[in-house]
Design an enzyme around this catalytic site. Structure first.
Site, PDB file in Angstrom:
ATOM      1  N   LYS A 214      10.125  -1.597   8.800  1.00  0.00           N
ATOM      2  CA  LYS A 214       8.841  -0.922   8.651  1.00  0.00           C
ATOM      3  C   LYS A 214       7.757  -1.993   8.674  1.00  0.00           C
ATOM      4  CE  LYS A 214       6.931   2.440   5.318  1.00  0.00           C
ATOM      5  NZ  LYS A 214       7.283   3.146   4.050  1.00  0.00           N
TER       6      LYS A 214
ATOM      7  N   SER B 193       9.961   7.966   0.685  1.00  0.00           N
ATOM      8  CA  SER B 193       9.677   7.479   2.034  1.00  0.00           C
ATOM      9  C   SER B 193      10.842   6.837   2.763  1.00  0.00           C
ATOM     10  CB  SER B 193       8.495   6.508   1.999  1.00  0.00           C
ATOM     11  OG  SER B 193       7.309   7.196   1.696  1.00  0.00           O
TER      12      SER B 193
ATOM     13  N   SER C 162       7.213   7.859   4.494  1.00  0.00           N
ATOM     14  CA  SER C 162       6.341   7.129   5.397  1.00  0.00           C
ATOM     15  C   SER C 162       7.085   6.151   6.307  1.00  0.00           C
ATOM     16  CB  SER C 162       5.309   6.339   4.567  1.00  0.00           C
ATOM     17  OG  SER C 162       5.960   5.415   3.714  1.00  0.00           O
TER      18      SER C 162
END
Length: 478
Positions: free
Chosen positions: A88, A187, A163
């Protein structure tokens, strides 16, 4: 690219992390071949997924060549030697871009490197890219106005979960054998569920957060998304443990998580909450969970329906803590660059400035006592809790686009993370594993929750389930 070459690429990229590491270690596959396969598949299919913000092909191939040279020289090999991974785009690596999915940090290049990246690369992993994500890790769906929405590999009209949207999508699409995510309210688990992969949120403080863009000091977690519970166990054994650079990281000894995966659930007591976590549950999701529970029973576990305590208190405190801490982190940027925030992100941050400090302090001070009471009421009777990760069928991106959607859109948006948020406030470990498909043909996730520092038990149950099911082996037909 010829058909045979495509098949070879897809075969290599389709291996599990553990199998890929074994193949590099015994010399049957080179690290360069694995890395080239991941890059080639990403280049070919990324337009259908939009999971990548940047690629470092040259750096990855150089690292892969070094990994192969080390094996040929007889060097000691780490447990992830030569295996390509991505992360990420909020993990810092000195000199490398880290956008955090935002306009504000589009060109940010940190001077430090995250401890987890150092540990993974020290174990031989090859890092090749930064992955798309919700802006500043602040939504459960995967919408991003700056880099474009991440697209679900199973159906691009539907959300990827957020996310860590790019992390879930990239692992599902077989671009990477593992991807780092972060989990502040679900997330890691949400994109794992939505994209049909396995994602672990460890116990709060189990993994160092040094060098990772924060969202909520009290609720942030670092963890892996991968093909299986065994893959996650391999990664966790490398990542977990105290880090002097992160004084909040726990000094609890790190077990060999992979060694705990014996498939034997005899005597394990599983509780299934009757309320809250099943509120508004879709019939297809409930059916998938019930089938998964039968698999766990077949491995020796007992399953009991239970009523959970403290839900209203936990919900209220969780919301206060996450909103206040996110507002504090973003205060300066919100004043200087308000136009660079998406509408929904501003709308989530601004209420944090209106919450009295006394409420925030109360929510923090009650966290320990509420955790003790919850564990006393639940984990004195049960080893694990099992719930759907996402209770509803997977909504579309349009249905959850709260920047542009009609009234009611916000409710669908928030419902996505209903079953994950409280776990972060409590700091408990939880994993999401694929357990079926909903009536729309989209993945359903099973959430397995344990007491603090019970990652081994959580992954043991997840691995046992995956021994007798093949949902984690299903690949979207990109």
């Amino acid at each position: 690219m010829g058909a045979t070459l495509v098949e070879d690429v897809d075969t290599l990229a389709g291996l599990s992390l553990v199998d890929a590491a074994a193949a590099v270690a015994d010399g049957s596959i080179s690290a360069v071949a694995l890395t080239e396969a991941c890059i080639a598949r990403t280049r070919r299919l990324e337009p259908k997924v939009n999971s990548v913000i940047w690629l470092d092909e040259a750096g990855a191939l150089e690292a892969a060549e070094a990994a192969d040279a080390a094996r040929r020289a007889g060097a000691a090999l780490g447990p992830l030697h030569g295996v390509p991974m991505a992360h990420k785009d909020m993990y810092y690596k000195a000199g490398q871009r880290s956008s955090c999915g935002s306009a504000i940090r589009r060109d940010f290049r940190p001077t430090i490197t995250a401890t987890v990246l150092e540990r993974l690369e020290g174990a031989g992993a090859v890092t090749f890219g930064g992955l798309n994500m919700a802006e500043f890790a602040q939504n459960p769906t995967g919408h991003n106005r700056h880099y474009g929405d991440c697209l679900n590999p199973w159906n691009e009209a539907h959300i990827t979960g957020g996310s860590s949207s790019g992390s879930g999508a990239a692992v599902a699409a077989r671009f990477a054998f593992m991807a780092l995510g972060s989990d502040t309210g679900g997330s890691i688990r949400l994109p794992a569920s939505a994209c049909g992969v396995t994602g672990l949120k460890p116990t709060q403080t189990r993994v160092s957060r040094f060098g990772v863009m924060p969202l909520s000091f009290s609720c942030d977690n670092v963890g892996p998304l991968a093909r299986s519970a065994r893959d996650c166990a391999r990664v966790m054994t490398v990542m977990a443990g105290h880090d002097p650079k992160d004084p909040t990281s726990a000094k609890e000894a790190v077990p060999d998580y992979e060694a705990a995966l014996d498939g034997d659930l005899r005597g394990m007591r599983i509780g299934v909450p009757e309320t809250f976590f099943l509120d508004g549950v879709a019939p297809s999701v409930l059916a998938a969970m019930e089938t998964a529970l039968d698999v766990l029973r077949g491995r020796g576990a007992s399953v009991t329906r239970i009523k959970l305590p403290l839900i209203p208190e936990l919900s209220a405190c969780s919301s206060v803590v996450s909103r206040c801490e996110a507002a504090a982190i973003h205060g300066e940027w919100m004043r200087e660059y308000p136009q660079d925030y998406a509408v929904h992100l501003s709308a989530r941050l601004f209420p944090g400035y209106a919450i009295p400090a006394t409420h925030y302090i109360e929510a923090l001070s009650r966290r320990g006592p509420l955790l003790q009471e919850f564990c006393r009421a639940v984990f004195s009777e049960f080893d694990l809790l099992v719930t759907p990760t996402i209770a509803t069928e997977l909504p579309t991106r349009a249905e959850t686009d709260i920047d542009h959607g009609p009234p009611g859109t916000a409710a669908k948006f928030m419902a996505v993370s209903n079953n994950t948020r409280l776990i972060n406030y409590l700091g408990l470990p939880a994993i999401s594993v694929p357990c079926g498909f909903d009536s729309l043909g989209l993945p359903v996730g099973l959430q397995i929750i344990g007491r603090p520092f019970a990652e081994a038990r959580v992954m043991q149950a997840a691995d046992a389930f995956q021994r007798d099911s093949d949902w984690h082996l299903r690949v979207p037909a990109l």
